[in-house]
Design a protein around this motif. Structure first.
Motif, mmCIF file in Angstrom:
data_model
loop_
_atom_site.group_PDB
_atom_site.id
_atom_site.type_symbol
_atom_site.label_atom_id
_atom_site.label_comp_id
_atom_site.label_asym_id
_atom_site.label_seq_id
_atom_site.Cartn_x
_atom_site.Cartn_y
_atom_site.Cartn_z
ATOM 1 N N GLU A 119 0.831 -1.204 0.000
ATOM 2 C CA GLU A 119 0.000 0.000 0.000
ATOM 3 C C GLU A 119 0.864 1.253 0.000
ATOM 4 O O GLU A 119 0.593 2.215 -0.727
ATOM 5 C CB GLU A 119 -0.948 -0.013 1.209
ATOM 6 C CG GLU A 119 -1.881 1.173 1.269
ATOM 7 C CD GLU A 119 -2.743 1.333 0.030
ATOM 8 O OE1 GLU A 119 -3.026 2.494 -0.334
ATOM 9 O OE2 GLU A 119 -3.120 0.326 -0.590
ATOM 10 N N LYS A 120 1.906 1.249 0.795
ATOM 11 C CA LYS A 120 2.832 2.383 0.847
ATOM 12 C C LYS A 120 3.475 2.605 -0.528
ATOM 13 O O LYS A 120 3.589 3.735 -0.994
ATOM 14 C CB LYS A 120 3.925 2.104 1.889
ATOM 15 C CG LYS A 120 4.939 3.197 2.050
ATOM 16 C CD LYS A 120 5.959 2.811 3.122
ATOM 17 C CE LYS A 120 7.030 3.852 3.280
ATOM 18 N NZ LYS A 120 8.027 3.466 4.296
ATOM 19 N N LYS A 121 3.833 1.527 -1.171
ATOM 20 C CA LYS A 121 4.432 1.597 -2.512
ATOM 21 C C LYS A 121 3.430 2.163 -3.525
ATOM 22 O O LYS A 121 3.778 2.989 -4.365
ATOM 23 C CB LYS A 121 4.893 0.193 -2.920
ATOM 24 C CG LYS A 121 5.703 0.143 -4.154
ATOM 25 C CD LYS A 121 6.169 -1.276 -4.406
ATOM 26 C CE LYS A 121 6.688 -1.341 -5.817
ATOM 27 N NZ LYS A 121 6.890 -2.658 -6.293
ATOM 28 N N ARG A 122 2.176 1.727 -3.436
ATOM 29 C CA ARG A 122 1.132 2.240 -4.338
ATOM 30 C C ARG A 122 0.911 3.735 -4.139
ATOM 31 O O ARG A 122 0.773 4.493 -5.096
ATOM 32 C CB ARG A 122 -0.185 1.488 -4.123
ATOM 33 C CG ARG A 122 -0.279 0.188 -4.894
ATOM 34 C CD ARG A 122 -1.703 -0.354 -4.866
ATOM 35 N NE ARG A 122 -2.074 -0.870 -3.562
ATOM 36 C CZ ARG A 122 -1.826 -2.104 -3.152
ATOM 37 N NH1 ARG A 122 -1.203 -2.939 -3.931
ATOM 38 N NH2 ARG A 122 -2.195 -2.494 -1.956
ATOM 39 N N ARG A 123 0.859 4.169 -2.864
ATOM 40 C CA ARG A 123 0.676 5.597 -2.570
ATOM 41 C C ARG A 123 1.829 6.428 -3.121
ATOM 42 O O ARG A 123 1.615 7.497 -3.688
ATOM 43 C CB ARG A 123 0.538 5.835 -1.067
ATOM 44 C CG ARG A 123 -0.818 5.466 -0.508
ATOM 45 C CD ARG A 123 -1.037 6.024 0.901
ATOM 46 N NE ARG A 123 0.050 5.753 1.816
ATOM 47 C CZ ARG A 123 0.098 4.726 2.668
ATOM 48 N NH1 ARG A 123 -0.904 3.870 2.713
ATOM 49 N NH2 ARG A 123 1.119 4.562 3.471
ATOM 50 N N LYS A 124 3.044 5.928 -2.962
ATOM 51 C CA LYS A 124 4.220 6.632 -3.476
ATOM 52 C C LYS A 124 4.155 6.765 -4.994
ATOM 53 O O LYS A 124 4.440 7.818 -5.550
ATOM 54 C CB LYS A 124 5.490 5.869 -3.091
ATOM 55 C CG LYS A 124 6.512 6.684 -2.407
ATOM 56 C CD LYS A 124 7.725 5.834 -2.099
ATOM 57 C CE LYS A 124 8.466 6.427 -0.946
ATOM 58 N NZ LYS A 124 9.645 5.662 -0.579
ATOM 59 N N ALA A 126 1.443 6.693 -6.839
ATOM 60 C CA ALA A 126 0.345 7.604 -7.175
ATOM 61 C C ALA A 126 0.780 9.051 -7.004
ATOM 62 O O ALA A 126 0.441 9.905 -7.836
ATOM 63 C CB ALA A 126 -0.871 7.316 -6.297
ATOM 64 N N MET A 127 1.545 9.343 -5.965
ATOM 65 C CA MET A 127 2.032 10.701 -5.744
ATOM 66 C C MET A 127 2.985 11.119 -6.859
ATOM 67 O O MET A 127 2.933 12.260 -7.324
ATOM 68 C CB MET A 127 2.733 10.820 -4.391
ATOM 69 C CG MET A 127 1.765 10.812 -3.219
ATOM 70 S SD MET A 127 2.593 10.799 -1.607
ATOM 71 C CE MET A 127 3.584 12.263 -1.689
ATOM 72 N N LYS A 128 3.827 10.202 -7.318
ATOM 73 C CA LYS A 128 4.750 10.511 -8.408
ATOM 74 C C LYS A 128 4.011 10.783 -9.708
ATOM 75 O O LYS A 128 4.374 11.668 -10.463
ATOM 76 C CB LYS A 128 5.741 9.359 -8.616
ATOM 77 C CG LYS A 128 6.914 9.382 -7.695
ATOM 78 C CD LYS A 128 7.907 8.320 -8.061
ATOM 79 C CE LYS A 128 9.101 8.352 -7.140
ATOM 80 N NZ LYS A 128 10.079 7.305 -7.477
ATOM 81 N N SER A 129 2.955 10.005 -9.960
ATOM 82 C CA SER A 129 2.225 10.179 -11.223
ATOM 83 C C SER A 129 1.402 11.473 -11.238
ATOM 84 O O SER A 129 1.106 12.005 -12.281
ATOM 85 C CB SER A 129 1.331 8.972 -11.492
ATOM 86 O OG SER A 129 0.300 8.905 -10.531
ATOM 87 N N GLU A 130 1.043 11.967 -10.045
ATOM 88 C CA GLU A 130 0.296 13.230 -9.958
ATOM 89 C C GLU A 130 1.177 14.441 -10.230
ATOM 90 O O GLU A 130 0.682 15.490 -10.583
ATOM 91 C CB GLU A 130 -0.353 13.369 -8.568
ATOM 92 C CG GLU A 130 -1.493 12.400 -8.346
ATOM 93 C CD GLU A 130 -2.036 12.491 -6.926
ATOM 94 O OE1 GLU A 130 -1.530 13.316 -6.125
ATOM 95 O OE2 GLU A 130 -2.945 11.731 -6.609
ATOM 96 N N ARG A 131 2.460 14.288 -10.061
ATOM 97 C CA ARG A 131 3.371 15.428 -10.261
ATOM 98 C C ARG A 131 3.561 15.719 -11.683
ATOM 99 O O ARG A 131 3.510 15.589 -12.651
ATOM 100 C CB ARG A 131 4.742 15.123 -9.641
ATOM 101 C CG ARG A 131 4.674 15.092 -8.139
ATOM 102 C CD ARG A 131 6.025 14.800 -7.575
ATOM 103 N NE ARG A 131 5.911 14.574 -6.142
ATOM 104 C CZ ARG A 131 6.882 14.137 -5.403
ATOM 105 N NH1 ARG A 131 8.048 13.866 -5.918
ATOM 106 N NH2 ARG A 131 6.724 13.960 -4.127
#
Length: 131
Positions: A119-124, A126-131
């Motif tokens: 889950e932590k990896k998925r959140r990371k 997702a944050m990268k793709s939003e940038r």
């Protein structure tokens, strides 16, 4: 690497990821020899064989890690793992995703820890793709 015709690559010593890359390289070779610390504190549980083990007294870690990769399993009057290096659970999902798929884990504590790491990896990501 030379015999196989592979390019020799190394992280420059000055790079902040120098030691992390060494630990990840060790994990790549020994990904089946991983143990997770139990909530009790000093005892680890091997992921592959579900054995309760202690860190061998000759192994020197500056920090106590929740996850370690080990080189040897030593059986004396107690069960020990020796030559240990601290790792992060999310590295397991990068290096051996099929072997460490949380859905395939039988041990509840390890399954939960790997699910949290996923889950932590998925959140990371997702944050990268939003940038």
């Amino acid at each position: 690497m030379e015999t196989q015709g592979l390019e020799l690559m190394s992280t420059p010593f000055e790079d902040k990821n120098y030691y992390t890359n060494i630990r990840r390289a060790l994990l790549s070779g020994f990904f089946m020899q991983v143990a997770m610390k139990e909530s009790s504190g000093k005892i680890y549980r091997t992921v592959k064989d579900d054995q309760a083990v202690l860190i061998h007294p000759s192994t020197v870690l500056r920090t106590e890690f929740d996850w370690v990769v080990y080189h040897e399993f030593v059986l004396t009057s107690k069960q020990y793992i020796r030559t240990c290096t601290g790792i992060r659970p999310e590295w397991l999902l990068d290096i051996a995703p099929v072997y460490y798929d949380p859905e395939n884990m039988d041990q509840p504590d390890i399954k939960r820890a790997l699910a949290r790491a996923a889950e932590k990896k998925r959140r990371k990501a997702a944050m990268k793709s939003e940038r």
